[in-house]
Design a protein around this motif. Sequence first.
Motif, PDB file in Angstrom:
ATOM      1  N   THR A   8     -30.594  -9.621   1.405  1.00 56.04           N
ATOM      2  CA  THR A   8     -30.067  -8.255   1.445  1.00 56.04           C
ATOM      3  C   THR A   8     -29.114  -8.061   2.626  1.00 56.04           C
ATOM      4  OG1 THR A   8     -31.947  -7.408   2.752  1.00 56.04           O
ATOM      5  CG2 THR A   8     -32.141  -7.333   0.349  1.00 56.04           C
ATOM      6  N   ALA A   9     -29.242  -8.898   3.668  1.00 54.42           N
ATOM      7  CA  ALA A   9     -28.326  -8.815   4.803  1.00 54.42           C
ATOM      8  C   ALA A   9     -26.903  -9.148   4.370  1.00 54.42           C
ATOM      9  CB  ALA A   9     -28.776  -9.757   5.921  1.00 54.42           C
ATOM     10  N   LEU A  10     -26.768 -10.065   3.389  1.00 56.20           N
ATOM     11  CA  LEU A  10     -25.447 -10.397   2.852  1.00 56.20           C
ATOM     12  C   LEU A  10     -24.877  -9.218   2.063  1.00 56.20           C
ATOM     13  CD1 LEU A  10     -26.181 -14.009   1.542  1.00 56.20           C
ATOM     14  CD2 LEU A  10     -24.975 -13.381   3.640  1.00 56.20           C
ATOM     15  N   ILE A  11     -25.742  -8.569   1.294  1.00 59.48           N
ATOM     16  CA  ILE A  11     -25.309  -7.410   0.511  1.00 59.48           C
ATOM     17  C   ILE A  11     -24.871  -6.285   1.438  1.00 59.48           C
ATOM     18  CG2 ILE A  11     -26.079  -5.630  -1.104  1.00 59.48           C
ATOM     19  CD1 ILE A  11     -28.008  -7.744  -2.268  1.00 59.48           C
ATOM     20  N   THR A  12     -25.634  -6.070   2.506  1.00 59.33           N
ATOM     21  CA  THR A  12     -25.286  -5.020   3.465  1.00 59.33           C
ATOM     22  C   THR A  12     -23.946  -5.307   4.129  1.00 59.33           C
ATOM     23  OG1 THR A  12     -27.628  -4.594   3.891  1.00 59.33           O
ATOM     24  CG2 THR A  12     -26.068  -3.808   5.534  1.00 59.33           C
ATOM     25  N   LEU A  13     -23.735  -6.553   4.560  1.00 58.40           N
ATOM     26  CA  LEU A  13     -22.455  -6.930   5.162  1.00 58.40           C
ATOM     27  C   LEU A  13     -21.318  -6.756   4.170  1.00 58.40           C
ATOM     28  CD1 LEU A  13     -20.686  -8.259   7.348  1.00 58.40           C
ATOM     29  CD2 LEU A  13     -21.416 -10.490   6.444  1.00 58.40           C
ATOM     30  N   ASN A  14     -21.508  -7.241   2.959  1.00 57.19           N
ATOM     31  CA  ASN A  14     -20.473  -7.131   1.931  1.00 57.19           C
ATOM     32  C   ASN A  14     -20.123  -5.679   1.650  1.00 57.19           C
ATOM     33  OD1 ASN A  14     -18.658  -8.050   0.003  1.00 57.19           O
ATOM     34  ND2 ASN A  14     -20.202  -8.295  -1.583  1.00 57.19           N
ATOM     35  N   SER A  15     -21.132  -4.821   1.619  1.00 57.15           N
ATOM     36  CA  SER A  15     -20.909  -3.408   1.336  1.00 57.15           C
ATOM     37  C   SER A  15     -20.149  -2.719   2.470  1.00 57.15           C
ATOM     38  CB  SER A  15     -22.241  -2.699   1.102  1.00 57.15           C
ATOM     39  OG  SER A  15     -22.890  -3.192  -0.045  1.00 57.15           O
ATOM     40  N   ARG A  16     -20.513  -3.045   3.728  1.00 51.30           N
ATOM     41  CA  ARG A  16     -19.797  -2.457   4.868  1.00 51.30           C
ATOM     42  C   ARG A  16     -18.330  -2.853   4.844  1.00 51.30           C
ATOM     43  NH1 ARG A  16     -23.602  -4.591   8.268  1.00 51.30           N
ATOM     44  NH2 ARG A  16     -21.978  -5.792   9.323  1.00 51.30           N
ATOM     45  N   VAL A  17     -18.074  -4.123   4.578  1.00 53.18           N
ATOM     46  CA  VAL A  17     -16.693  -4.604   4.566  1.00 53.18           C
ATOM     47  C   VAL A  17     -15.924  -3.982   3.407  1.00 53.18           C
ATOM     48  CG1 VAL A  17     -15.246  -6.645   4.275  1.00 53.18           C
ATOM     49  CG2 VAL A  17     -17.245  -6.735   5.773  1.00 53.18           C
ATOM     50  N   ALA A  18     -16.562  -3.856   2.248  1.00 54.54           N
ATOM     51  CA  ALA A  18     -15.897  -3.228   1.099  1.00 54.54           C
ATOM     52  C   ALA A  18     -15.472  -1.807   1.440  1.00 54.54           C
ATOM     53  CB  ALA A  18     -16.826  -3.242  -0.114  1.00 54.54           C
ATOM     54  N   GLU A  19     -16.337  -1.081   2.131  1.00 55.63           N
ATOM     55  CA  GLU A  19     -16.006   0.287   2.537  1.00 55.63           C
ATOM     56  C   GLU A  19     -14.919   0.282   3.602  1.00 55.63           C
ATOM     57  OE1 GLU A  19     -15.789   4.308   2.978  1.00 55.63           O
ATOM     58  OE2 GLU A  19     -16.819   3.200   1.384  1.00 55.63           O
ATOM     59  N   ALA A  20     -14.991  -0.647   4.551  1.00 55.30           N
ATOM     60  CA  ALA A  20     -14.005  -0.698   5.639  1.00 55.30           C
ATOM     61  C   ALA A  20     -12.602  -0.992   5.123  1.00 55.30           C
ATOM     62  CB  ALA A  20     -14.423  -1.754   6.661  1.00 55.30           C
ATOM     63  N   ARG A  21     -12.495  -1.621   3.963  1.00 52.05           N
ATOM     64  CA  ARG A  21     -11.189  -1.979   3.400  1.00 52.05           C
ATOM     65  C   ARG A  21     -10.547  -0.832   2.623  1.00 52.05           C
ATOM     66  NH1 ARG A  21     -13.076  -7.983   1.260  1.00 52.05           N
ATOM     67  NH2 ARG A  21     -12.696  -9.110   3.228  1.00 52.05           N
ATOM     68  N   LYS A  22     -11.260   0.261   2.441  1.00 49.97           N
ATOM     69  CA  LYS A  22     -10.706   1.397   1.701  1.00 49.97           C
ATOM     70  C   LYS A  22      -9.663   2.133   2.535  1.00 49.97           C
ATOM     71  CE  LYS A  22     -14.893   2.103  -1.067  1.00 49.97           C
ATOM     72  NZ  LYS A  22     -16.015   3.021  -1.366  1.00 49.97           N
ATOM     73  N   ALA A  23      -8.884   2.959   1.869  1.00 45.98           N
ATOM     74  CA  ALA A  23      -7.800   3.677   2.556  1.00 45.98           C
ATOM     75  C   ALA A  23      -8.332   4.617   3.627  1.00 45.98           C
ATOM     76  CB  ALA A  23      -6.971   4.451   1.523  1.00 45.98           C
ATOM     77  N   ASN A  24      -9.416   5.318   3.323  1.00 45.70           N
ATOM     78  CA  ASN A  24     -10.011   6.236   4.296  1.00 45.70           C
ATOM     79  C   ASN A  24     -11.492   5.901   4.452  1.00 45.70           C
ATOM     80  OD1 ASN A  24      -7.715   8.159   4.781  1.00 45.70           O
ATOM     81  ND2 ASN A  24      -7.910   8.376   2.548  1.00 45.70           N
ATOM     82  N   PRO A  25     -11.790   4.806   5.155  1.00 51.57           N
ATOM     83  CA  PRO A  25     -13.176   4.336   5.247  1.00 51.57           C
ATOM     84  C   PRO A  25     -14.023   5.210   6.158  1.00 51.57           C
ATOM     85  CG  PRO A  25     -11.792   3.024   6.686  1.00 51.57           C
ATOM     86  CD  PRO A  25     -10.871   3.957   5.936  1.00 51.57           C
ATOM     87  N   VAL A  26     -15.314   5.213   5.902  1.00 51.70           N
ATOM     88  CA  VAL A  26     -16.233   5.942   6.784  1.00 51.70           C
ATOM     89  C   VAL A  26     -16.662   5.062   7.951  1.00 51.70           C
ATOM     90  CG1 VAL A  26     -17.066   7.385   4.892  1.00 51.70           C
ATOM     91  CG2 VAL A  26     -18.327   5.305   5.503  1.00 51.70           C
TER      92      VAL A  26
END
Length: 277
Positions: A8-26
């Motif tokens: 799940t640590a991989l999923i959490t990292l992947n999810s954070r990075v996916a959000e960080a790559r958005k135009a207006n990330p949180v």
Amino acid sequence: MLSKVSETALITLNSRVAEARKANPVIVDPEGERLLAKLAIMLPGDLRARLIDRAMPASLSRHIALRARQYDSYARAFLRENPQGLVVNLGGGFDTRFWRLSAAPERFLEVDLPPVIELKRQLLGGDPPYRMIAGSVLERNWMEAVLEKRNQDILFLAEGLLMYLPKPDVTGLFRGLSGSFSRSFLVFETVHERYVRGVWHKMLEAKMKRSLGCGAGASFQFGIRDASEIEAYAPGIKVLEEWSYFEEEDLKPAVLRLFRHWKFVSRTQWTIRAAIG
């Protein structure tokens, strides 16, 4: 080899990075992006396909990013109010909170299982600036290491951890913290107890396998009905506040914020901040 829970640590990292790559990330997480890029090369093909290449549901990546941002906020506030305080990240996985906080190395410590620590060291190219302790959070050695530094003014963070531990072990952890530390705080995520057994548990397991390619949902073992329950686990434990991502204005779609008024939903999986001593 990573366990299902450690995956799940991989999923959490992947999810954070996916959000960080958005135009207006949180959340912004450049160190997380570097770790994920290295993981994509190092991991076996089947694990990479199942946990990294797999498209994350947009709602999940936003929820995980909002949770990370909230825990960052707790840590920043604590360090600001306690200039000599120490943040202890329990079960940190591939978290990059140290870099997001820009904390001094001596004010940050991380505890996780040996395979996770070893893989993180490989990704970083050696030890990070702060100290990492390889071992279970249920063992005493990490507490002793912290006690060598101090026994007060500590913030313990357990993001996405305690629900995977047996309840007797969780209550034992609370007793250990209460008996060893004072003037400190614990921020942790929990789930409602209905999700650790019976039909709700099976539904959660099926959802995680379908959406995430991960069977960790079958490992949920600890849950509570109400935050106040933890105050009976050990003397000196006092609930200070609760948080759910349904309270966040950045939640998408915004209509989900309506559930913040309905505890059956908002207290499905949520965070508690408690005082120790």
